[in-house]
Design a protein around this motif. Structure first.
Motif, PDB file in Angstrom:
ATOM      1  N   ASP A 165       7.135   6.683   5.125  1.00  0.00           N
ATOM      2  CA  ASP A 165       5.984   7.515   5.452  1.00  0.00           C
ATOM      3  C   ASP A 165       4.892   6.640   6.051  1.00  0.00           C
ATOM      4  O   ASP A 165       4.524   5.602   5.490  1.00  0.00           O
ATOM      5  N   SER A 166       4.391   7.076   7.202  1.00  0.00           N
ATOM      6  CA  SER A 166       3.365   6.326   7.911  1.00  0.00           C
ATOM      7  C   SER A 166       2.468   7.314   8.636  1.00  0.00           C
ATOM      8  O   SER A 166       2.956   8.155   9.400  1.00  0.00           O
ATOM      9  N   ALA A 167       1.182   7.237   8.367  1.00  0.00           N
ATOM     10  CA  ALA A 167       0.204   8.130   9.002  1.00  0.00           C
ATOM     11  C   ALA A 167       0.593   9.592   8.822  1.00  0.00           C
ATOM     12  O   ALA A 167       0.449  10.409   9.730  1.00  0.00           O
ATOM     13  N   GLY A 168       1.113   9.920   7.641  1.00  0.00           N
ATOM     14  CA  GLY A 168       1.413  11.302   7.305  1.00  0.00           C
ATOM     15  C   GLY A 168       2.772  11.800   7.734  1.00  0.00           C
ATOM     16  O   GLY A 168       3.156  12.910   7.362  1.00  0.00           O
ATOM     17  N   ARG A 169       3.506  11.019   8.513  1.00  0.00           N
ATOM     18  CA  ARG A 169       4.831  11.443   8.973  1.00  0.00           C
ATOM     19  C   ARG A 169       5.895  10.504   8.419  1.00  0.00           C
ATOM     20  O   ARG A 169       5.611   9.343   8.080  1.00  0.00           O
ATOM     21  N   ARG A 170       7.133  11.014   8.320  1.00  0.00           N
ATOM     22  CA  ARG A 170       8.251  10.171   7.889  1.00  0.00           C
ATOM     23  C   ARG A 170       8.901   9.604   9.135  1.00  0.00           C
ATOM     24  O   ARG A 170       9.555  10.302   9.907  1.00  0.00           O
ATOM     25  N   ARG A 171       8.683   8.320   9.362  1.00  0.00           N
ATOM     26  CA  ARG A 171       9.058   7.691  10.617  1.00  0.00           C
ATOM     27  C   ARG A 171      10.254   6.764  10.442  1.00  0.00           C
ATOM     28  O   ARG A 171      10.520   6.248   9.357  1.00  0.00           O
ATOM     29  N   LEU A 172      10.931   6.529  11.564  1.00  0.00           N
ATOM     30  CA  LEU A 172      12.058   5.618  11.631  1.00  0.00           C
ATOM     31  C   LEU A 172      11.574   4.314  12.246  1.00  0.00           C
ATOM     32  O   LEU A 172      10.971   4.306  13.325  1.00  0.00           O
ATOM     33  N   PHE A 173      11.837   3.206  11.556  1.00  0.00           N
ATOM     34  CA  PHE A 173      11.430   1.884  12.025  1.00  0.00           C
ATOM     35  C   PHE A 173      12.668   1.062  12.341  1.00  0.00           C
ATOM     36  O   PHE A 173      13.620   1.015  11.556  1.00  0.00           O
ATOM     37  N   VAL A 174      12.652   0.401  13.481  1.00  0.00           N
ATOM     38  CA  VAL A 174      13.659  -0.594  13.830  1.00  0.00           C
ATOM     39  C   VAL A 174      12.913  -1.917  13.907  1.00  0.00           C
ATOM     40  O   VAL A 174      12.099  -2.131  14.808  1.00  0.00           O
ATOM     41  N   GLY A 175      13.165  -2.794  12.939  1.00  0.00           N
ATOM     42  CA  GLY A 175      12.283  -3.933  12.780  1.00  0.00           C
ATOM     43  C   GLY A 175      10.912  -3.424  12.384  1.00  0.00           C
ATOM     44  O   GLY A 175      10.777  -2.645  11.446  1.00  0.00           O
ATOM     45  N   GLU A 176       9.896  -3.784  13.110  1.00  0.00           N
ATOM     46  CA  GLU A 176       8.544  -3.263  12.847  1.00  0.00           C
ATOM     47  C   GLU A 176       8.139  -2.208  13.872  1.00  0.00           C
ATOM     48  O   GLU A 176       6.997  -1.756  13.881  1.00  0.00           O
ATOM     49  N   ARG A 177       9.079  -1.817  14.723  1.00  0.00           N
ATOM     50  CA  ARG A 177       8.786  -0.865  15.799  1.00  0.00           C
ATOM     51  C   ARG A 177       9.072   0.562  15.352  1.00  0.00           C
ATOM     52  O   ARG A 177      10.135   0.863  14.803  1.00  0.00           O
TER      53      ARG A 177
END
Length: 712
Positions: A334-346
């Protein structure tokens, strides 16, 4: 021949899911798609099949369970438990595993072990394994099979048939190896307990010790001569099973995997591929912290690759963490209210709400991650791939979509709102080459669903009216929610509304709403129920009801009922007890009535432990220890609403004590109600006659409860 009633037809077809391809696995070169499918929409005996993909798609049967065992099927206790955790109602070959190339598959059938070749003519043979066989897994090279028998992991060589128990597994009456504990299978989405090394020379194996877990007993009152079935059930605030992980080498060595197990007792996921060291996803008891760990195979020591924290809880996402093809860590957070996909730190998913990571796919000369996510409408779930300019959506039509991929081949599974059933389309390099056939029975109608954003919180709501409804005719209202975490009822899929349309056709206006706590929107929406599983959830159902009545003038708010199962059953009972001014009758199936009686991982995520957070349990539970919650005790002048409690006596998830203790509490305060015990029934109701008659009994109860008073 007379057509079956909808309740019988729905039960016979497992809600019209039989005959639909499932468990898709695509070979890395994209030339084969393995899958399971029953031969018809009324046959529960599922077959293993392959679709060969060239310029067209050609299907063939790899293994037919009837040819192997006939019509008889014998299930071990472990297999019955696995199917209950997975809510599996089919029979035959209901799960399988392949090697890396999807050239060979293994499966268990009636406790026996079978290996099937996926290339060439049908070739299935039984191996002389120690039975009953549970959860067989081919090593990635296809040479050996690991499986569990009598709570120990064994390995059998496919070519020679040499079968042996792995060394290093210490015995114990409460110790099992290679199995997922109850909490992992029921709540964390981890159904397995052993994982092959990429080269097939070792396994990571989970050891589960239930010595300190309390024992409960599931009795069969209909057969008093049978001894109760004992289960290790970790209810909220009590001890969990002790889970550890060990590297067992085929040559006989053992390395114990070490991490801060006192601080992070939940093993949520294990990922081991050729792209990097084994990854573990672990979580602390309060679920506010998770770690992604990398395993040093030489020493067993784990290093922390990433740490997530949340003041309420950290959610899991299926398929993550893992390694990308380029060796970067893939995780969801969870980041900034959304559930995001990270590849590395991107950030690789943009502003989408990620649902699951599916693997990888090849496009535009590069390999991309494949995932599902929702955008503005939580009722729609689409397939996306990552790309240099942001995520690329691969599913075109509004609906609920899933996928599997290998090489340049993409298999897209689509359910849409204007057509019953699922379409399984196959494309190569973005060009459609064919479909995998689906052969479900047809219900004979397409639900007519009216969608609206209800109330000040824009609740995702569906309204269904009788298909022969004449405007101007008042309709009693039936709320039909689940309403709790991790499940949605309002989806852009016609199949989601088959049973609600049947209820509507019986003369009801059916209202279904996904309120706070349900998935698909954002982190704040899910966490709005922290510390209180009752008030926000019930308030949203009331708001959705009033918004639907404002939109559809024929809804009669003087005749409102609510029904539900599991969390929905809890919500239904809560509604008539706490808001009898709004709700006039309820059917509560398998309700959680005392949250202190439900399991650790689910309950403590939202309420904490009973000892540390008694106020959370007091405001959320219907009763405690057989005593009705104070705000539910009828006061003079309060209307008494009809309440039917339904519970399977063999339920080992929401045990029957929930309903029985609520019934005792209601009786103690003089609150009339009815109890329908289902002998031999678990949390599922897959039995055809039970499922059919249960719907009909509910219908009769609600019709009587909402009948208008006689004139004069």
């Amino acid at each position: 021949m007379t057509a079956p009633s909808f309740p019988r037809h729905s039960a016979r077809t497992l809600r019209f899911t039989l005959g639909v391809p499932r468990n898709l696995a695509v070979s890395p070169d994209g030339s084969r798609v393995a899958f399971l499918r029953a031969p018809s929409g009324t046959d529960r005996r599922t077959m293993l099949r392959v679709a060969d993909v060239t310029d067209t798609v050609t299907e063939r049967v790899v293994a037919d369970p009837r040819e192997l065992t006939g019509d008889d099927e014998t299930l071990s206790a472990s297999e019955r438990a696995r199917r209950e955790r997975a809510r599996e109602g089919a029979a035959g070959i209901v799960s399988y595993a392949t090697d890396r190339e999807v050239s060979r598959a293994v499966f268990a059938l009636s406790g026996a072990l079978y290996v099937a070749e996926m290339i060439g003519p049908p070739d299935v043979r039984q191996l002389a394994a120690h039975g009953p066989v549970f959860d067989p897994r081919l090593d990635p090279t296809g040479r050996q099979i690991a499986y569990v028998a009598t709570d120990r992991v064994r390995v059998i060589d496919v070519a020679t048939g040499l079968d042996r128990e792995l060394a290093g597994q210490d015995p114990g009456p409460e110790v099992s190896w290679g199995l997922a504990e109850f909490i992992a299978a029921e709540e964390m989405g981890r159904s397995r307990g052993h994982w092959w090394a990429p080269d097939g020379d070792a396994l990571l194996v989970a050891r589960v010790d239930t010595t300190d877990v309390q024992r409960w007993h599931i009795a069969d009152p209909a057969n008093p001569g049978r001894a109760p079935h004992e289960i290790a059930y970790p209810s909220a605030g009590t001890r969990n099973a002790t889970v550890s992980l060990h590297l067992l080498n085929l040559a006989g060595g053992r390395v114990d995997i070490t991490w801060d197990r006192a601080g992070y007792e939940y093993l949520a996921a294990v990922h081991w591929s050729s792209r990097g060291a084994p990854l573990l996803h672990v979580q602390d008891r309060r679920q506010r912290n998770t770690q992604v760990l990398s395993v040093d195979l030489g020493t067993g020591v784990c290093g922390v690759l990433h740490h997530d924290t949340d003041p309420d809880w950290v959610e899991f996402v299926d398929g993550a963490p893992c390694w990308s093809r380029s060796g970067e860590l893939v995780r969801a957070a969870d980041s900034a209210g959304r559930r995001r996909l990270f590849v590395g730190e991107r950030v690789a998913s943009g502003d989408l709400q990620v649902r699951a990571v599916l693997g990888s796919t090849f496009a535009d000369g590069e390999t991309h991650l494949l995932f599902t996510a929702s955008a503005a409408d939580p009722a729609q779930i689409h397939v996306h791939r990552t790309g240099p300019a942001g995520p690329v959506r691969l599913s075109d039509h509004p609906g609920v979509h899933n996928a599997a991929a290998g090489g340049r081949t993409l298999v897209l599974v689509s359910a849409v709102p204007d057509r019953v059933g699922r379409r399984i389309g196959i494309s190569r390099d973005g060009v459609a080459v064919g479909q995998i056939a689906a052969v479900p029975d047809e219900p004979g109608f397409v639900p007519k669903v009216h969608r609206l954003s209800a109330g000040p919180r824009a609740l995702c709501t569906a309204v269904l009216l009788p298909r022969d409804h004449m405007p101007g005719t008042a309709l009693p209202v039936l709320l039909d929610p689940y309403g709790g975490p991790h499940a949605q009822r309002v989806l852009a899929s016609a199949n989601s509304f088959l049973e609600p349309q049947w209820w509507a056709d019986q003369g009801f206006a059916v209202v279904i709403a996904d309120g706070r706590g349900t998935p698909g929107r954002d982190a704040a929406w899910e966490r709005a129920i922290a510390g209180d599983l009752a008030a926000p959830v019930l308030e949203d159902q009331v708001d959705a009801l009033h918004a639907a009545a404002a939109e559809f003038g024929d809804l009669d708010l003087s005749r409102v009922a609510i029904r539900g199962w599991s969390f929905g059953g809890y919500l239904a009972a809560l509604a008539v007890l706490r808001r009898p001014d709004v709700f006039h009758a309820a059917v509560a199936g398998a309700p959680v009535t005392d949250w202190a009686l439900y399991d650790t991982h689910y309950t403590e995520r939202y309420l904490g432990t009973p000892a540390d957070n008694p106020e959370n349990y007091a405001r959320s539970s219907l009763c405690t220890g057989g005593v009705l919650a104070p705000d539910l005790v009828p006061r003079p002048g309060d209307p008494i609403r009809p309440l039917l409690l339904v519970h399977g006596l063999a339920d080992d998830n929401v045990v029957a004590a929930h309903t029985l203790q609520l019934s005792a509490a209601l009786l103690a305060v003089g609150r009339p109600h009815q109890v329908l015990p289902l002998s031999g029934v678990t949390h599922m109701t897959p039995q055809e006659t039970v499922s059919e008659n249960l719907l009909l009994l509910q219908l009769d109860f609600l019709r009587q409860a909402l009948a208008p008073p006689p004139k004069g």
